[in-house]
Scaffold this motif. Structure first.
Motif, short mmCIF file in Angstrom:
data_model
loop_
_atom_site.label_atom_id
_atom_site.label_comp_id
_atom_site.label_asym_id
_atom_site.label_seq_id
_atom_site.Cartn_x
_atom_site.Cartn_y
_atom_site.Cartn_z
N SER A 2 0.83 -1.18 0.00
CA SER A 2 0.00 0.00 0.00
C SER A 2 0.88 1.24 0.00
CB SER A 2 -0.89 0.00 1.26
OG SER A 2 -0.09 0.12 2.41
N TYR A 5 2.31 2.10 3.56
CA TYR A 5 3.41 1.23 3.97
C TYR A 5 4.69 1.61 3.20
CZ TYR A 5 6.24 -2.99 4.47
OH TYR A 5 7.27 -3.86 4.72
N LEU A 60 0.91 -0.07 12.12
CA LEU A 60 0.27 -0.19 10.80
C LEU A 60 0.23 -1.66 10.35
CD1 LEU A 60 -0.83 0.99 8.14
CD2 LEU A 60 1.54 1.23 7.38
N ARG A 63 -2.30 -3.66 12.41
CA ARG A 63 -3.67 -3.33 12.04
C ARG A 63 -4.05 -3.97 10.71
NH1 ARG A 63 -3.07 1.57 12.12
NH2 ARG A 63 -2.98 2.09 9.90
N GLN A 64 -3.12 -3.95 9.75
CA GLN A 64 -3.39 -4.55 8.44
C GLN A 64 -3.58 -6.06 8.56
OE1 GLN A 64 -0.02 -3.15 6.19
NE2 GLN A 64 -1.15 -1.39 5.37
N ASN A 65 -2.78 -6.69 9.41
CA ASN A 65 -2.92 -8.14 9.59
C ASN A 65 -4.23 -8.48 10.28
OD1 ASN A 65 -0.48 -8.85 8.36
ND2 ASN A 65 0.70 -8.57 10.24
N ASN A 67 -7.03 -6.77 10.29
CA ASN A 67 -8.16 -6.48 9.39
C ASN A 67 -8.10 -7.28 8.09
OD1 ASN A 67 -8.96 -4.61 11.30
ND2 ASN A 67 -7.99 -2.90 10.25
N GLU A 69 -6.18 -6.98 5.60
CA GLU A 69 -6.06 -6.10 4.45
C GLU A 69 -5.03 -6.62 3.45
OE1 GLU A 69 -5.29 -2.15 5.77
OE2 GLU A 69 -6.90 -2.15 7.25
N ILE A 70 -4.17 -7.52 3.90
CA ILE A 70 -3.11 -8.05 3.04
C ILE A 70 -3.08 -9.57 3.18
CG2 ILE A 70 -1.64 -6.00 3.06
CD1 ILE A 70 -0.09 -7.18 5.35
N GLY A 75 2.00 -10.33 4.80
CA GLY A 75 2.09 -9.93 6.19
C GLY A 75 3.38 -10.42 6.84
N ARG A 78 6.29 -8.33 5.64
CA ARG A 78 6.36 -7.02 6.28
C ARG A 78 6.85 -7.14 7.72
NH1 ARG A 78 1.13 -3.59 3.98
NH2 ARG A 78 1.52 -4.06 1.78
#
Length: 226
Positions: A2, A5, A60, A63-65, A67, A69-70, A75, A78
């Motif tokens: 994103s 990120y 960040l 939160r992405q993990n 939700n 989102e990726i 994940g 990252r």
């Protein structure tokens, strides 16, 4: 990745590069027997900012993990990148702390040998090693406090700059509207002048005088009764 990120990663990498450059410059100043108080403050501020940026990146990623989102594989990638950056930040901090301790040890040794390599003030010359160490820690604390004040002032200036930019944008918008209104008024004036010229060309002087008389009477009525 994103945009958020990617932007965070690039900003952290720039901070790391700047810190490495500053630490290298510090070593060069020490070797040249030059003062390093200013660059020490910049390095401490850079390390603090780097740690904050890494914590924000960690939040960040978490939160992405959570939700989803990726993808899971992304994940993990990252998380590994985050761990790598944390290790680099720790390494930079340890390198800086080690350099500080080395400088302090050298100062203590020179003090015990008569202080011939440094032009100490009379107050410093009267201090023992423990007092010198306490004095150095106090100086570091004062530098950190001044750096915090500078950071707060920069944030304030940034907010003021943003407000000024918004004000300028609003004024530009108003000026554009005024320009449009002026153009419209000029067109209307040209139209009225054209009609007046046609009227004058097609009317006799008698009609013109009569028209002026009516205008004068109307003006007097307005003055008297308004």
């Amino acid at each position: 990745m994103s945009d958020t990120y990617r932007t965070d990663i690039e900003r952290i990498q720039r901070l790391i590069q700047q810190l490495r450059s500053d630490i290298q410059k510090r070593e060069q100043k020490i070797n040249a027997n030059q003062p390093v108080g200013m660059i020490d403050g910049e390095i401490r501020g850079g390390i603090s900012k780097l740690e904050r940026e890494i914590e924000l990146l960690k939040s960040l990623i978490e939160r992405q993990n959570q939700n989803q989102e990726i993808l899971q594989k992304e994940g993990e990638t990252r998380k590994n990148k985050l761990l790598e950056l944390q290790n680099v930040a720790t390494e930079l901090k340890q390198t800086f702390d080690k350099s500080l301790r080395s400088q302090q040890d050298q100062l203590f040794n020179n003090r015990s040998n008569g202080g011939k390599q440094y032009k100490d003030t009379e107050t410093l010359q009267q201090m023992d090693n423990k007092q010198l160490y306490s004095n150095q820690k106090q100086l570091q604390k004062e530098q950190d406090q001044k750096l915090d004040v500078c950071i707060d002032q920069l944030d304030t200036l940034k907010a003021q700059g943003k407000n000024i930019g918004n004000t300028v944008d609003e004024q530009n918008r108003l000026l554009e509207q005024i320009d449009k209104d002026m153009d419209k008024t000029n067109k209307e004036m040209i139209n009225v002048n054209g009609k007046l010229k046609k009227f004058l060309n097609s009317s006799s002087y008698c009609c013109l005088y009569l028209f002026i008389a009516f205008e004068l009477v109307g003006l007097v009525m307005i003055i008297l009764f308004v």
